[in-house]
Design an enzyme around this catalytic site. Structure first.
Site, mmCIF file in Angstrom:
data_model
loop_
_atom_site.group_PDB
_atom_site.id
_atom_site.type_symbol
_atom_site.label_atom_id
_atom_site.label_comp_id
_atom_site.label_asym_id
_atom_site.label_seq_id
_atom_site.Cartn_x
_atom_site.Cartn_y
_atom_site.Cartn_z
ATOM 1 N N ASP A 1 0.703 -1.278 0.031
ATOM 2 C CA ASP A 1 -0.103 0.071 0.122
ATOM 3 C C ASP A 1 0.967 1.284 -0.059
ATOM 4 O OD1 ASP A 1 1.171 0.333 2.590
ATOM 5 O OD2 ASP A 1 -0.782 0.385 3.630
ATOM 6 N N ASP B 1 1.258 4.559 2.349
ATOM 7 C CA ASP B 1 1.182 5.478 3.581
ATOM 8 C C ASP B 1 1.550 6.734 3.662
ATOM 9 O OD1 ASP B 1 0.492 2.564 5.058
ATOM 10 O OD2 ASP B 1 2.441 2.312 4.072
ATOM 11 N N ASP C 1 -3.204 4.281 2.919
ATOM 12 C CA ASP C 1 -3.719 4.730 4.325
ATOM 13 C C ASP C 1 -3.271 6.346 4.483
ATOM 14 O OD1 ASP C 1 -4.481 2.368 4.850
ATOM 15 O OD2 ASP C 1 -2.574 1.637 5.713
HETATM 16 P P1 8DG Z 1 4.176 -2.525 2.945
HETATM 17 O O1 8DG Z 1 2.941 -1.560 2.988
HETATM 18 O O2 8DG Z 1 5.252 -1.705 2.195
HETATM 19 O O3 8DG Z 1 3.933 -3.784 2.743
HETATM 20 O O4 8DG Z 1 4.973 -2.316 4.568
HETATM 21 P P2 8DG Z 1 4.837 -1.278 5.420
HETATM 22 O O5 8DG Z 1 4.495 -0.042 4.885
HETATM 23 O O6 8DG Z 1 5.963 -1.467 6.397
HETATM 24 O O7 8DG Z 1 3.624 -1.790 6.160
HETATM 25 P P3 8DG Z 1 1.980 -1.261 6.670
HETATM 26 O O8 8DG Z 1 1.189 -2.486 6.938
HETATM 27 O O9 8DG Z 1 1.601 -0.441 5.461
HETATM 28 O O10 8DG Z 1 2.298 -0.298 7.878
HETATM 29 C C1 8DG Z 1 3.210 0.941 7.767
HETATM 30 C C2 8DG Z 1 3.207 1.221 9.539
HETATM 31 O O11 8DG Z 1 2.096 1.580 9.920
HETATM 32 C C3 8DG Z 1 3.940 0.275 10.471
HETATM 33 O O12 8DG Z 1 4.827 0.570 11.120
HETATM 34 C C4 8DG Z 1 2.521 -0.094 11.222
HETATM 35 C C5 8DG Z 1 2.059 0.949 11.281
HETATM 36 N N1 8DG Z 1 0.785 0.898 11.469
HETATM 37 C C6 8DG Z 1 -0.482 0.267 10.910
HETATM 38 N N2 8DG Z 1 -1.646 0.389 11.619
HETATM 39 C C7 8DG Z 1 -1.355 0.940 12.633
HETATM 40 C C8 8DG Z 1 -2.046 1.386 13.637
HETATM 41 O O13 8DG Z 1 -3.105 1.170 13.828
HETATM 42 N N3 8DG Z 1 -1.362 2.186 14.594
HETATM 43 C C9 8DG Z 1 -0.180 2.621 14.553
HETATM 44 N N4 8DG Z 1 0.403 3.427 15.621
HETATM 45 N N5 8DG Z 1 0.501 2.074 13.542
HETATM 46 C C10 8DG Z 1 0.154 1.360 12.655
HETATM 47 O O14 8DG Z 1 -0.286 -0.353 9.950
HETATM 48 MN MN MN Z 2 2.768 0.486 3.686
HETATM 49 MN MN MN Z 3 -0.608 0.636 5.606
#
Ligand code: 8DG
Ligand code: MN
Ligand code: MN
Length: 394
Positions: free
Chosen positions: A204, A206, A318
C-alpha cells in the site's frame, strides 16, 4: 568440520531497534523460510510464535554476510530451538521440510488467498476455511455476508495483490498533496511506511498529514476525502475519527499498537496513463469518463473486460492526520517496519520504564510526558542511537 579460525561469528544486539537493518539482506533463503513460519503462526492466531519467528528472521537480516554454517550463529540473540532447527534444515538440505509442508498445506494456501482480500483478517479467514471455503469462487458461491471493505477487497482482488511500485507511490503522493493543499493551504504530507524506508515496492502507500499550526488539522481528513471523492479518485474509503483525547486507557497506550489518530483506509483508482506533467489533469478526465466497476478476473467470469485491460488500477492507500505536537511520534510510529516498532515499544517498556506510542512518550517513574518534535529526540530519550528510516527494515 569447519576450521574454527575460518568461521566468522557475528555480534548482534538483542533488540531490533538497537540495530541497523538495511534492505540488503544476505540471507534471504533463511529469512524467507522463517518469515513463512511467522506468517503461518499469525494466520493461526499464534501471536507469540509469530513474533519469535519474526525476531529470528530479523537477526539474520542484519548479518553482513551469508551464513554457511551453524557455528556462525553462536551467541546470536533471538534464535530459539525451533528457529535453529529450521535454519539447520535449510543449510544442510537446501530447504526446510516444515516450511515446505506448511507452504503446501491446504490450510495455509486457503488462508493466504482469503486474507489477500482487503478487510479479511486471520479470524474471518479461519472461520470461512472451517466452513469449507478455500477459494474466491467458493467464497462467492457460499453466500457469506461480506462487509463493505471485504466487498471492495474482493472486487479489486487482483489489483490489490499486485505490489505498488515507487513510481505509482509518487503519482499518488502528487494527488494527495494536491488534495491536501486544496482544502487547507499550508498543510503538509509525508510519505511513511515501507516507501519511507526506501523499499521499491509495497502492499500500500502510507501518508501522514499535519499542519504547522496546532489545531488547524482538525476536520482535515473529511475535507481531503471529499475532495478525492469528488475528483473520482476513491473506489473505497473508511474514515475513523480521532479518539485520542476521549481515550481512557492510560498514558501512551503501551498495550496496543493501534493508535487513535483520524485515519482513512482507502482504495485509490489510479490511472495507468504514464505521461508525467499532465498526469493529474489526464487522470481527472480519465477518472470521470470511466465509471468504477468490478475488475477482478478471479471474481468475474469474464466477458466485459476491455482489450488490453482497463485504463486504471486499484491501489491501497492509508491516510493519517496528526496534530503537529504529536508529529514526531506519529512519523516514527508509521514508518515501521512493524517489527522495528514492536521492538521500540518493548525496549521503552522493559529497558527504560517508558511507554511509547504513536502519540507520545511517557516516563513511568517520573509520571510525565517527554516532549519531542523530531524522531532524533525520541531515540535520544530512549537512550538509543538514531536509526534512520532506511535502516529500520527489520
Ligand atoms: P508495505 O506496505 O510496504 O508492505 O509495508 P509497510 O508500509 O511497512 O506496512 P504497513 O502495513 O503499511 O504499515 C506501515 C506502518 O504503519 C507500520 O509501521 C505499522 C503502522 N501501522 C499500521 N496500523 C497502525 C495502527 O493502527 N497504529 C499505528 N501506530 N501504526 C500502525 O499499519
Ligand atoms: Mn505500507
Ligand atoms: Mn499501511
Amino acid at each position: 568440520q569447519t576450521d574454527e579460525a575460518e568461521t566468522e561469528t557475528f555480534s548482534v544486539p538483542s533488540y531490533a531497534c538497537q540495530r541497523r537493518t538495511t534492505l540488503e539482506n544476505h540471507n534471504t533463503v533463511l529469512t524467507d523460510a522463517l518469515s513463512l513460519l511467522a506468517e503461518n503462526a499469525e494466520l493461526s492466531e499464534e501471536e507469540g510464535r509469530g513474533v519469535a519467528f519474526r525476531r529470528a528472521a530479523a537477526v539474520l537480516k542484519c548479518l553482513p554476510k551469508v551464513v554457511m554454517d551453524m557455528t556462525q550463529l553462536r551467541g546470536l540473540p533471538c534464535l530459539g530451538e525451533h528457529s535453529l532447527s529450521v535454519i539447520k534444515d535449510v543449510l544442510e538440505n537446501g530447504a526446510s521440510s516444515e516450511v515446505e509442508a506448511t507452504k503446501n498445506s491446504e490450510r495455509y494456501k486457503a488462508l493466504k488467498i482469503l486474507t489477500g482480500i482487503f478487510g479479511v483478517g486471520a479470524k474471518t479467514a479461519d472461520r470461512w476455511f472451517r466452513d469449507g471455503i478455500q477459494t474466491l469462487h467458493q467464497l462467492r458461491d457460499s453466500g457469506q455476508t461480506l462487509n463493505r471493505a471485504q466487498q471492495a477487497g474482493l472486487d479489486h482482488y487482483d489489483d490489490i495483490n499486485q505490489s505498488v511500485t515507487k513510481a505509482e507511490a509518487d503519482i499518488i503522493s502528487e494527488i494527495v498533496e494536491k488534495a491536501v493543499v486544496a482544502v487547507l493551504p499550508g498543510a503538509q504530507i509525508t510519505l511513511t511506511g515501507g516507501f519511507r524506508r526506501g523499499k521499491l515496492t509495497g502492499h500500500d502507500v502510507d501518508f501522514l498529514i499535519t499542519h504547522p499550526e496546532e489545531g488547524r488539522e482538525e476536520g482535515l481528513m473529511s475535507k481531503v476525502v471529499s475532495w478525492l471523492e469528488t475528483q473520482g479518485f476513491l473506489l473505497y474509503q473508511k474514515t475513523t475519527r480521532n479518539s485520542y483525547l476521549e481515550a481512557k486507557d492510560g498514558p501512551a497506550r503501551p498495550a496496543s499498537n493501534m493508535d487513535r489518530f483520524e485515519r482513512c483506509l482507502s482504495i485509490f483508482r489510479l490511472s495507468k496513463e504514464k505521461k508525467r506533467g499532465a498526469e493529474l489533469t489526464e487522470t481527472l478526465t480519465e477518472n470521470l469518463k470511466t465509471p468504477p466497476s468490478c475488475s477482478s478476473s478471479h471474481v468475474q467470469q469474464g466477458g466485459d473486460r476491455e482489450e488490453g485491460g482497463k485504463p486504471w488500477r486499484a491501489v491501497r492507500v492509508d491516510l493519517v492526520v496528526s496534530p503537529i505536537s504529536q508529529f514526531g511520534f506519529a512519523l516514527l510510529g508509521w514508518t515501521g517496519s512493524k517489527l522495528f516498532e514492536r521492538e521500540l515499544r518493548r525496549w521503552a517498556g522493559r529497558e527504560k520504564s517508558m511507554s511509547l506510542s504513536s502519540h507520545a512518550l511517557f516516563h513511568n517513574k517520573q509520571s510525565r510526558y517527554l516532549r519531542a518534535t523530531t524522531e532524533e529526540e525520541i531515540f535520544s530519550y530512549l537512550g538509543l542511537e538514531y536509526v534512520k528510516p532506511s535502516e529500520r527494515n527489520a
